[in-house]
Write a protein that holds these residues in place. Structure first.
Motif, short mmCIF file in Angstrom:
data_model
loop_
_atom_site.label_atom_id
_atom_site.label_comp_id
_atom_site.label_asym_id
_atom_site.label_seq_id
_atom_site.Cartn_x
_atom_site.Cartn_y
_atom_site.Cartn_z
N ASN A 159 0.91 -1.21 0.04
CA ASN A 159 -0.02 -0.14 0.00
C ASN A 159 0.97 1.35 0.12
N ILE A 160 1.94 1.27 -1.00
CA ILE A 160 2.78 2.23 -0.98
C ILE A 160 2.18 3.15 -2.36
N PRO A 161 2.03 4.68 -2.17
CA PRO A 161 1.63 5.24 -3.35
C PRO A 161 2.87 5.36 -4.13
N VAL A 162 2.60 5.30 -5.62
CA VAL A 162 3.53 5.06 -6.64
C VAL A 162 3.17 6.05 -7.75
N ALA A 163 4.00 6.97 -8.28
CA ALA A 163 3.67 7.63 -9.49
C ALA A 163 4.79 7.15 -10.50
N THR A 164 4.24 6.93 -11.76
CA THR A 164 5.29 6.45 -12.91
C THR A 164 5.15 7.49 -13.97
N ASN A 165 4.62 8.76 -13.71
CA ASN A 165 4.79 9.65 -14.67
C ASN A 165 4.70 11.04 -14.06
N LEU A 166 5.12 12.20 -14.68
CA LEU A 166 5.13 13.42 -14.20
C LEU A 166 3.60 13.89 -13.87
N ALA A 167 2.73 13.81 -14.29
CA ALA A 167 1.45 14.25 -13.78
C ALA A 167 1.06 13.44 -12.35
N SER A 168 1.10 12.26 -12.38
CA SER A 168 1.03 11.53 -11.13
C SER A 168 1.93 11.81 -9.80
N ALA A 169 3.17 11.95 -10.32
CA ALA A 169 4.42 12.49 -9.54
C ALA A 169 4.03 14.07 -8.96
N GLU A 170 3.68 14.84 -9.51
CA GLU A 170 2.92 16.18 -8.90
C GLU A 170 1.93 16.19 -8.15
N LEU A 171 0.92 15.09 -8.47
CA LEU A 171 -0.22 15.00 -7.52
C LEU A 171 0.21 14.60 -6.16
N LEU A 172 1.13 13.60 -6.23
CA LEU A 172 1.51 12.72 -4.87
C LEU A 172 2.33 14.04 -4.22
N VAL A 173 3.34 14.70 -4.66
CA VAL A 173 4.19 15.35 -3.86
C VAL A 173 3.34 16.49 -3.49
N LYS A 174 2.22 17.31 -4.22
CA LYS A 174 1.35 18.20 -3.64
C LYS A 174 0.71 17.72 -2.42
N SER A 175 0.07 16.44 -2.57
CA SER A 175 -0.55 15.77 -1.44
C SER A 175 0.50 15.83 -0.36
N LEU A 176 1.56 15.35 -0.62
CA LEU A 176 2.46 15.09 0.54
C LEU A 176 2.51 16.41 1.21
N ASP A 177 2.85 17.55 0.47
CA ASP A 177 2.95 18.95 1.05
C ASP A 177 1.63 19.21 1.86
N ARG A 178 0.46 18.82 1.62
CA ARG A 178 -0.61 19.10 2.13
C ARG A 178 -1.03 18.31 3.41
N GLY A 179 -0.13 17.29 3.52
CA GLY A 179 -0.38 16.39 4.68
C GLY A 179 -1.48 15.32 4.36
N ASP A 180 -1.66 15.08 3.18
CA ASP A 180 -2.46 13.94 2.91
C ASP A 180 -2.13 12.69 3.16
N LEU A 181 -0.69 12.41 3.23
CA LEU A 181 -0.29 10.96 3.21
C LEU A 181 0.21 10.75 4.54
N GLU A 182 -0.16 11.46 5.38
CA GLU A 182 0.16 11.20 6.98
C GLU A 182 -0.44 9.75 7.55
N TRP A 183 -1.37 9.31 6.66
CA TRP A 183 -1.90 7.98 7.01
C TRP A 183 -0.89 6.95 6.91
N ARG A 184 0.12 7.19 6.21
CA ARG A 184 1.40 6.35 6.18
C ARG A 184 1.93 5.90 7.23
N GLU A 185 1.90 6.79 8.40
CA GLU A 185 2.50 6.87 9.66
C GLU A 185 1.96 5.64 10.49
N MET A 186 0.73 5.30 10.27
CA MET A 186 0.06 4.09 10.77
C MET A 186 0.53 2.71 10.48
N TYR A 187 1.30 2.63 9.23
CA TYR A 187 1.96 1.40 8.69
C TYR A 187 3.35 1.20 9.60
N LYS A 188 4.02 2.17 10.13
CA LYS A 188 5.39 2.11 10.72
C LYS A 188 5.27 1.46 12.01
#
Length: 131
Positions: free
Chosen positions: A102-131
């Motif tokens: 369940n690790i987010p993966v981007a394989t092109n520029l469009a998805s990479a930008e979406l994920l990095v912007k989501s990361l900046d907004r804090g949308d990926l903080e749920w990953r902390e539950m997996y640690k």
């Protein structure tokens, strides 16, 4: 967050430009990359990147092991779909491991930008539950 950066040869310049554009966000996280990609990113951004071996020399396998051990939170893998790679099984393995863990993966520029912007907004903080 631990971010993995991988880029096929034809996409390395794109990865450099992406990392320059999002340097501010990336600098707040720990970066991991296959050897050549990591070196090229460091050269243009002055960001610190933990470098594995070059992808075709085992770096893709090293990265796969880190994913398997839940040490990577996000993968940006700028792939060249038009060129066949001799280490294609390693590439497929990375994609499968991201799906399994369940690790987010981007394989092109469009998805990479979406994920990095989501990361900046804090949308990926749920990953902390997996640690």
């Amino acid at each position: 967050m631990n971010i993995a950066l991988i880029a096929h040869d034809a996409k390395k310049k794109l990865m450099q430009n992406f990392c320059i554009a999002y340097r501010g966000i990336l600098s707040k996280n720990d970066l991991y990359a296959t050897g050549t990609t990591g070196r090229l990113v460091e050269e243009v951004t002055n960001l610190s990147v933990h470098k594995y071996l070059a992808g075709h020399l085992g770096g893709a396998q090293q990265l796969g092991a880190a994913i398997e051990h839940n040490e990577i939170d996000l993968v940006i893998f700028l792939r060249d779909p038009l060129t066949v790679k001799s280490h294609e099984p390693d590439i497929s393995n990375i994609m499968s491991l991201c799906d399994m863990h369940n690790i987010p993966v981007a394989t092109n520029l469009a998805s990479a930008e979406l994920l990095v912007k989501s990361l900046d907004r804090g949308d990926l903080e749920w990953r902390e539950m997996y640690k």
